[in-house]
Design an enzyme around this catalytic site. Sequence first.
Site, mmCIF file in Angstrom:
data_model
loop_
_atom_site.group_PDB
_atom_site.id
_atom_site.type_symbol
_atom_site.label_atom_id
_atom_site.label_comp_id
_atom_site.label_asym_id
_atom_site.label_seq_id
_atom_site.Cartn_x
_atom_site.Cartn_y
_atom_site.Cartn_z
ATOM 1 N N HIS A 101 67.285 31.736 58.012
ATOM 2 C CA HIS A 101 68.335 32.714 57.725
ATOM 3 C C HIS A 101 69.045 32.388 56.415
ATOM 4 C CE1 HIS A 101 71.500 29.804 58.680
ATOM 5 N NE2 HIS A 101 70.747 29.426 59.709
ATOM 6 N N ASP B 132 40.643 51.932 46.760
ATOM 7 C CA ASP B 132 41.575 52.876 47.359
ATOM 8 C C ASP B 132 42.496 52.117 48.302
ATOM 9 O OD1 ASP B 132 42.799 55.288 47.804
ATOM 10 O OD2 ASP B 132 41.285 56.072 49.177
ATOM 11 N N GLU C 192 68.893 28.031 67.447
ATOM 12 C CA GLU C 192 69.105 26.700 66.884
ATOM 13 C C GLU C 192 69.533 25.726 67.992
ATOM 14 O OE1 GLU C 192 68.397 24.285 65.168
ATOM 15 O OE2 GLU C 192 69.220 24.760 63.172
#
Length: 436
Positions: free
Chosen positions: A240, A12, A316
Amino acid sequence: MTQPRQFVVEADGGSRGNPGPAGYGAVVIDPATGETLAEAAEYIGVATNNVAEYKGLIAGLRAAKALVPDASGDSGPRVHVRMDSKLVVEQMSGRWKIKHPDMKPLAAEAARILPASAVTYEWIPREKNKHADRLANEAMDAGKRGRQWEPSSSTAALDTPRSAVAAALPPVSGPPGDAAAGAARARAALNRPAAGAPQAGSEAPRITTEAPRTAAGTPQVGWGAAPDLGAPATFVLLRHGETALTPEKRFSGSGGTDPELSATGREQAAHAAEAFASRGTVQEIVCSPLRRCRETAGAVAARLGLEVRIEDGLRETDFGAWEGLTFGEVRERYGADLDAWLGSAKAAPTGGGESFAEVARRVAATRDRLVSRYAGRTVLVVTHVTPIKTLVRLALGAPPESLFRMELSAASVSAVAYYADGNASVRLLNDTSHLR
């Protein structure tokens, strides 16, 4: 000829929100006695009911197969699956088509575990699936507390007395076998990672077991039987998607123009979102403050129904005067500074940029804070090339120059797990399979 072992799998899955916090449960039963041979449960983060149900089926079939690990073909196990999910039962029986993109890879994974001829499916009402349902709810309750399901705290078996189970199961033929020994084999096999199938940020189902003990009664430690450190904080590291600067290989840090995703980058973010929705393991999302990361994280968050938390320490490197330039252009204009930067982690880019040593200090501080905050959870960390490479380097204990020896593609996935004893384990690097 030895009769193949026969098992009943009840499975389940549930989601509190659909999609929402989700978990699954599965139990393997000896049909002759009603005895529970193995249990599995796991909190899988935000997912739909159907994803959780399929993951419960997969865990149950793997548990049944693990009971007879050396058997194959005609000698392999025969499994009768009972679930209260009409969708899963009808799709796996071949009577309904599988149209949803999230279901297709899960159904294919379930179908590969055992031959189709060895598995039959039966729909049952929810009230007859109490054991697996209770396991799934225990997993979701554990996830709500920021933990994974622990076998030692489970009371799921108490909801279904053994005699009631046996009476409800279909009759089978063949010897029941040594249930206790079989259960021990299943527990041992399921606690080993599946060979050749690493998954970012996912944990193996927790199966009831005990660590081996010495003659003096103390648990063994080391390679033979590592101590139970609990579920790690797992960072699933997503770079990204592309911007206009990415294909041109231009320096793009935190001191430049903060570009948006390109059309390609947005498509990459959408593919990543679909992949994470299918895996169903991400529980939290943290992100660099820069636009390209926020857009990438936003695509995933919208698909998973999660919020994005901004972490400034994930930004960055500031590349100073090199922002927006290619490597060749920097070589031409700032050759001496570039040589120094390539030769020492303490050297900064021209014009007040950050050195790799400075970036490492801020990334490590952010890592420590996130590991403490998200102990035992799976966190999607959406950030950039240098922070991801730095996290991997620190986890490996590699020198700073190793940063120049890692490839990290746009929208790629890497993963590092952080354990309670301070150790880290790199599980994945630069996976782009979701983009193909």
